[in-house]
Scaffold this motif. Sequence first.
Motif, PDB file in Angstrom:
ATOM      1  N   PHE A   1       1.656 -10.769  -3.048  1.00 51.54           N
ATOM      2  CA  PHE A   1       2.678 -10.933  -2.015  1.00 51.54           C
ATOM      3  C   PHE A   1       2.092 -11.798  -0.900  1.00 51.54           C
ATOM      4  O   PHE A   1       0.905 -11.687  -0.575  1.00 51.54           O
ATOM      5  N   LEU A   2       2.925 -12.632  -0.308  1.00 52.42           N
ATOM      6  CA  LEU A   2       2.527 -13.400   0.869  1.00 52.42           C
ATOM      7  C   LEU A   2       3.639 -13.291   1.895  1.00 52.42           C
ATOM      8  O   LEU A   2       4.758 -13.761   1.659  1.00 52.42           O
ATOM      9  N   PHE A   3       3.350 -12.651   3.021  1.00 48.03           N
ATOM     10  CA  PHE A   3       4.338 -12.438   4.081  1.00 48.03           C
ATOM     11  C   PHE A   3       4.112 -13.455   5.205  1.00 48.03           C
ATOM     12  O   PHE A   3       3.013 -13.574   5.739  1.00 48.03           O
ATOM     13  N   VAL A   4       5.188 -14.157   5.542  1.00 46.69           N
ATOM     14  CA  VAL A   4       5.138 -15.200   6.569  1.00 46.69           C
ATOM     15  C   VAL A   4       6.180 -14.877   7.636  1.00 46.69           C
ATOM     16  O   VAL A   4       7.329 -14.558   7.309  1.00 46.69           O
ATOM     17  N   LEU A   5       5.782 -14.946   8.905  1.00 46.57           N
ATOM     18  CA  LEU A   5       6.737 -14.739   9.996  1.00 46.57           C
ATOM     19  C   LEU A   5       7.488 -16.040  10.219  1.00 46.57           C
ATOM     20  O   LEU A   5       6.925 -17.039  10.675  1.00 46.57           O
TER      21      LEU A   5
ATOM     22  N   GLY B   1       1.427  -2.472   5.072  1.00 48.06           N
ATOM     23  CA  GLY B   1       2.031  -1.254   4.536  1.00 48.06           C
ATOM     24  C   GLY B   1       3.537  -1.177   4.760  1.00 48.06           C
ATOM     25  O   GLY B   1       4.311  -1.034   3.796  1.00 48.06           O
ATOM     26  N   PRO B   2       4.011  -1.273   5.998  1.00 45.94           N
ATOM     27  CA  PRO B   2       5.461  -1.230   6.237  1.00 45.94           C
ATOM     28  C   PRO B   2       6.213  -2.395   5.599  1.00 45.94           C
ATOM     29  O   PRO B   2       7.346  -2.223   5.134  1.00 45.94           O
ATOM     30  N   LEU B   3       5.599  -3.575   5.572  1.00 44.69           N
ATOM     31  CA  LEU B   3       6.273  -4.722   4.962  1.00 44.69           C
ATOM     32  C   LEU B   3       6.415  -4.538   3.455  1.00 44.69           C
ATOM     33  O   LEU B   3       7.448  -4.888   2.869  1.00 44.69           O
ATOM     34  N   LEU B   4       5.389  -3.983   2.828  1.00 43.15           N
ATOM     35  CA  LEU B   4       5.480  -3.695   1.393  1.00 43.15           C
ATOM     36  C   LEU B   4       6.556  -2.661   1.111  1.00 43.15           C
ATOM     37  O   LEU B   4       7.319  -2.786   0.142  1.00 43.15           O
ATOM     38  N   GLN B   5       6.619  -1.631   1.945  1.00 40.16           N
ATOM     39  CA  GLN B   5       7.640  -0.603   1.737  1.00 40.16           C
ATOM     40  C   GLN B   5       9.040  -1.193   1.835  1.00 40.16           C
ATOM     41  O   GLN B   5       9.920  -0.878   1.019  1.00 40.16           O
ATOM     42  N   ARG B   6       9.247  -2.057   2.807  1.00 41.59           N
ATOM     43  CA  ARG B   6      10.556  -2.702   2.936  1.00 41.59           C
ATOM     44  C   ARG B   6      10.844  -3.613   1.746  1.00 41.59           C
ATOM     45  O   ARG B   6      11.970  -3.674   1.246  1.00 41.59           O
ATOM     46  N   GLN B   7       9.810  -4.322   1.283  1.00 43.41           N
ATOM     47  CA  GLN B   7      10.000  -5.264   0.184  1.00 43.41           C
ATOM     48  C   GLN B   7      10.271  -4.562  -1.144  1.00 43.41           C
ATOM     49  O   GLN B   7      11.126  -4.997  -1.930  1.00 43.41           O
ATOM     50  N   THR B   8       9.543  -3.472  -1.402  1.00 44.98           N
ATOM     51  CA  THR B   8       9.626  -2.820  -2.709  1.00 44.98           C
ATOM     52  C   THR B   8      10.570  -1.621  -2.731  1.00 44.98           C
ATOM     53  O   THR B   8      10.926  -1.139  -3.802  1.00 44.98           O
ATOM     54  N   GLY B   9      10.946  -1.140  -1.536  1.00 40.05           N
ATOM     55  CA  GLY B   9      11.851   0.010  -1.474  1.00 40.05           C
ATOM     56  C   GLY B   9      11.166   1.343  -1.536  1.00 40.05           C
ATOM     57  O   GLY B   9      11.825   2.384  -1.576  1.00 40.05           O
ATOM     58  N   ALA B  10       9.832   1.354  -1.555  1.00 37.09           N
ATOM     59  CA  ALA B  10       9.090   2.616  -1.610  1.00 37.09           C
ATOM     60  C   ALA B  10       7.733   2.426  -0.943  1.00 37.09           C
ATOM     61  O   ALA B  10       7.175   1.320  -0.943  1.00 37.09           O
TER      62      ALA B  10
END
Length: 353
Positions: A92-96, A44-53
């Motif tokens: 989306f694929l988020f990688v640390l 959730g927070p990563l998507l918000q940062r990525q998409t701006g909302a």
Amino acid sequence: MKLFSTRAMAFALALLCASIASAWAQQQNIPQENSDAIARALAGPLLQRQTGAAVSADKFWAYEVDFNLDGFSELYVYVSDPVCDGVKCGLFLFVLEGDSYREVLGDIPGARLTPPDRVGLGAFKRNSFIDLQLDQKLFGWTGDRYADVSTFPATSLDGAGFIAACQKSRSNEQPEEGEAERVAGECQCQFNRFQAIGFTQADLDQYVASLGEKFDYPTGDKEKAWQAIATSASDTATGCDIIGGKSQWQPAYFNHGDQTQEKLDFSDFIAACPAQDFILGNRKVGSLDRAFGLCGCLAREMPTQGVKQEGLDLLTQYYRDEISDSDVDAGNADLLAEHDKASDACLSQFPAK
């Protein structure tokens, strides 16, 4: 040539299909449901940062996956939108990587718009990550992102020495019927892959030498380079075994332990955890994103140590500095020990900076 293993195809058709995600999740066991809940809390927070909302909870699903098989999860996410623009919705694929989570599909034109049931896993790894199939195209890991495999440099090698050494090393003293043909096919598969991933002749010759009875393993400054060759060779052999139906990657499996688990609400814990000084200040952490990832791992590991919702809520208060060690011990004498075991497990597999 068969592109997908049976398990990878099942992964593509079940794990990655948005239209059946809800029904599929209902069939899973509680440890898997807990893993999915953690993935959503992180995504959730990563998507918000990525998409701006902020993205509404009913608009996305998320799973923990492990495409580089290091024991620490990446986050695979799908945001639904009937009129998706390919930027703020889709895959989306988020990688640390290093200090931050990065989204690694956005640089691929059209990747977001790939239908989830047209996503799968290739048979091979490249640079530690499993190849990713998006519709009709195959993508490999460059070291920091996925890119079309056709853009990677290949080599043309003399493989006579390798083929001979490979066949000798893989053949039994009393071969069964058809074994010679099978081994020849496996060795040819490996050689073809070495060329595809850009092995140099020196790399191949050194690996051939390692298949012999006498081989002096490099030490010192040369050890790291040798380990990279050996790892690529091992991954190549596994990929060829996958093509032959003898092996499989397990990118969506995490050890959930043998404790009976109950379905937990992790949201408050994951929100409180990253700001805690002993998390953020750990020498392996040092950034909010890394703390965020470690907290997700802690959330998944603690139920494997027997932590229940009451214990998780106590730890949330502890992480908020609302209660002390002695207060936790008074509420649950085993809780801090269980927490420390989970912490040790997460830190042991936590990615290097």
